[in-house]
Design an enzyme around this catalytic site. Structure first.
Site, PDB file in Angstrom:
ATOM      1  N   LEU A 156      38.937  46.089  25.284  1.00 57.82           N
ATOM      2  CA  LEU A 156      37.545  46.443  25.563  1.00 57.82           C
ATOM      3  C   LEU A 156      37.423  47.906  25.990  1.00 57.82           C
ATOM      4  O   LEU A 156      36.544  48.629  25.511  1.00 57.82           O
ATOM      5  CB  LEU A 156      36.969  45.527  26.638  1.00 57.82           C
ATOM      6  CG  LEU A 156      36.959  44.045  26.272  1.00 57.82           C
ATOM      7  CD1 LEU A 156      36.325  43.221  27.378  1.00 57.82           C
ATOM      8  CD2 LEU A 156      36.238  43.812  24.951  1.00 57.82           C
ATOM      9  N   ARG A 232      34.038  42.502  35.932  1.00 52.39           N
ATOM     10  CA  ARG A 232      33.913  41.503  36.986  1.00 52.39           C
ATOM     11  C   ARG A 232      33.175  42.115  38.167  1.00 52.39           C
ATOM     12  O   ARG A 232      33.417  43.270  38.536  1.00 52.39           O
ATOM     13  CB  ARG A 232      35.288  41.003  37.446  1.00 52.39           C
ATOM     14  CG  ARG A 232      36.001  40.113  36.431  1.00 52.39           C
ATOM     15  CD  ARG A 232      35.316  38.765  36.303  1.00 52.39           C
ATOM     16  NE  ARG A 232      36.020  37.853  35.399  1.00 52.39           N
ATOM     17  CZ  ARG A 232      35.763  37.730  34.105  1.00 52.39           C
ATOM     18  NH1 ARG A 232      34.818  38.491  33.546  1.00 52.39           N
ATOM     19  NH2 ARG A 232      36.431  36.863  33.364  1.00 52.39           N
ATOM     20  N   GLU A 261      28.642  34.006  40.401  1.00 54.65           N
ATOM     21  CA  GLU A 261      27.803  33.699  39.243  1.00 54.65           C
ATOM     22  C   GLU A 261      27.766  32.199  39.000  1.00 54.65           C
ATOM     23  O   GLU A 261      28.843  31.569  38.979  1.00 54.65           O
ATOM     24  CB  GLU A 261      28.332  34.427  38.000  1.00 54.65           C
ATOM     25  CG  GLU A 261      28.306  35.939  38.141  1.00 54.65           C
ATOM     26  CD  GLU A 261      28.998  36.657  36.992  1.00 54.65           C
ATOM     27  OE1 GLU A 261      28.855  37.880  36.899  1.00 54.65           O
ATOM     28  OE2 GLU A 261      29.697  35.971  36.191  1.00 54.65           O
ATOM     29  N   HIS A 285      25.377  38.577  32.685  1.00 53.65           N
ATOM     30  CA  HIS A 285      26.712  38.314  32.131  1.00 53.65           C
ATOM     31  C   HIS A 285      26.618  37.886  30.663  1.00 53.65           C
ATOM     32  O   HIS A 285      27.154  36.848  30.246  1.00 53.65           O
ATOM     33  CB  HIS A 285      27.436  37.244  32.947  1.00 53.65           C
ATOM     34  CG  HIS A 285      28.938  37.356  32.841  1.00 53.65           C
ATOM     35  ND1 HIS A 285      29.792  37.089  33.879  1.00 53.65           N
ATOM     36  CD2 HIS A 285      29.736  37.716  31.798  1.00 53.65           C
ATOM     37  CE1 HIS A 285      31.044  37.267  33.501  1.00 53.65           C
ATOM     38  NE2 HIS A 285      31.035  37.652  32.220  1.00 53.65           N
TER      39      HIS A 285
END
Length: 318
Positions: A156, A232, A261, A285
């Site tokens: 990523l 995160r 979450e 998210h």
């Protein structure tokens, strides 16, 4: 015959193909943490996303042989306890290589060009009252020639770096915070922080990375810098970020994650005055959740199950 229990089926919107080996399949749309032990009783394979699989729970599940995490992050699974029991843990890799970087740049572009502020200005009638064809109520900055610091150099982070280079940005790959030395191609953490016009976080949440960005780091950043977190929530001290946004330590932030979450009442970043700021963008998210990415995740999940059944575990983290 394997007994497969999928605890959080509604956590992805995709076609999950059943594996090609003999099995008994049980799925639950959602599972609360107190329900996990009962639902996994007798399971040989557990499919989880964000539910906690800790040492105490593992001790109560003598038949468990595989924890298949339907996500990349595995901080919700006690890997040491799994290793001690010989339980394989697999995760999903590479499925979000396009969707997360694109979300990062959606946030970066919106913040650097003050899209939300200008939309609010139009809704308030500022453009309509202007004496010329446009209005210059808020500064607009180009990404071209700006410096982006990427913290976390997996698929990523590397995907974000590629897009940044396409925009003509200068990319710095940050060395780990507190590292004794600096790897070739990396920049010391403090230096990378101070040089950045924007920072994008892509590292896992571990005891070493918790509160990676706190008050000290936020104050060390340029007052014109942007902070993007699609990794995160626990990587950033949320109270410090709230102060940074309200007091102007940094220019803005785009977040797709929070420490808990779904977020409960009392999370400081959900305060009405913060969500009203045009320089703070918070999404629920969903950076990972394009339709192609979710289907890729589902296909890889089934492939992980089949590889395990063949005795050739793949994407193994424990």
């Amino acid at each position: 015959m394997h007994r497969i229990v999928y605890l959080e089926r509604e956590s992805i919107v995709a076609n999950v193909r059943r594996p090609d080996f003999p099995h008994h399949w049980v799925e639950h749309a959602q599972t609360l943490q107190p329900e996990v032990e009962e639902r996994l009783a007798g399971a040989t394979i557990a499919i989880v996303n964000k539910l906690q699989i800790d040492a105490r729970l593992i001790a109560t599940l003598p038949t468990l042989r595989l924890v298949a995490v339907a996500a990349t992050g595995t901080n919700n699974v006690d890997l040491d306890a799994c290793r001690a029991r010989g339980i394989v843990v697999s995760n999903i890799r590479g499925y979000a290589a396009h969707t997360v970087p694109e979300h990062v740049f959606a946030l970066l572009l919106a913040l650097s060009r003050n899209i939300v502020a200008y939309r609010q200005a139009v809704a308030a009638g500022n453009w309509q009252r202007s004496e010329q064809f446009c209005c210059f109520d808020f500064p607009i900055r180009d990404l071209h020639d700006a410096t982006l610091t990427v913290i976390g150099s997996g698929s990523l982070g590397s995907g974000v770096a590629r897009l940044a280079e396409a925009f003509g940005m200068h990319v710095l790959r940050s060395e780990r915070k507190g590292a004794a030395g600096t790897r070739p191609g990396y920049t010391p953490f403090d230096q990378a922080l101070q040089a950045a016009d924007a920072i994008s976080l892509h590292c896992p949440l571990t005891p070493e990375t918790k509160d990676l960005i706190g008050e000290t780091e936020l104050r060390a950043m340029k007052p014109t810098a942007l902070l993007i977190n699609t990794a995160r929530g626990g990587l950033v001290d949320e109270a410090a970020l709230a102060s940074a946004l309200q007091q102007g330590w940094i220019a803005g932030a785009g977040f797709d994650v929070l420490t808990a979450e779904p977020p409960g009442n009392g999370n400081i970043l959900l305060a009405r005055q913060l969500l009203a700021l045009p320089n703070f963008l918070l999404t629920p998210h969903v950076a990972w959740a394009s339709q192609p990415a979710m289907q890729s995740l589902a296909d890889q999940l089934t492939a992980n199950l089949e590889a395990f059944a063949r005795g050739e575990p793949q994407n193994r983290v424990a």
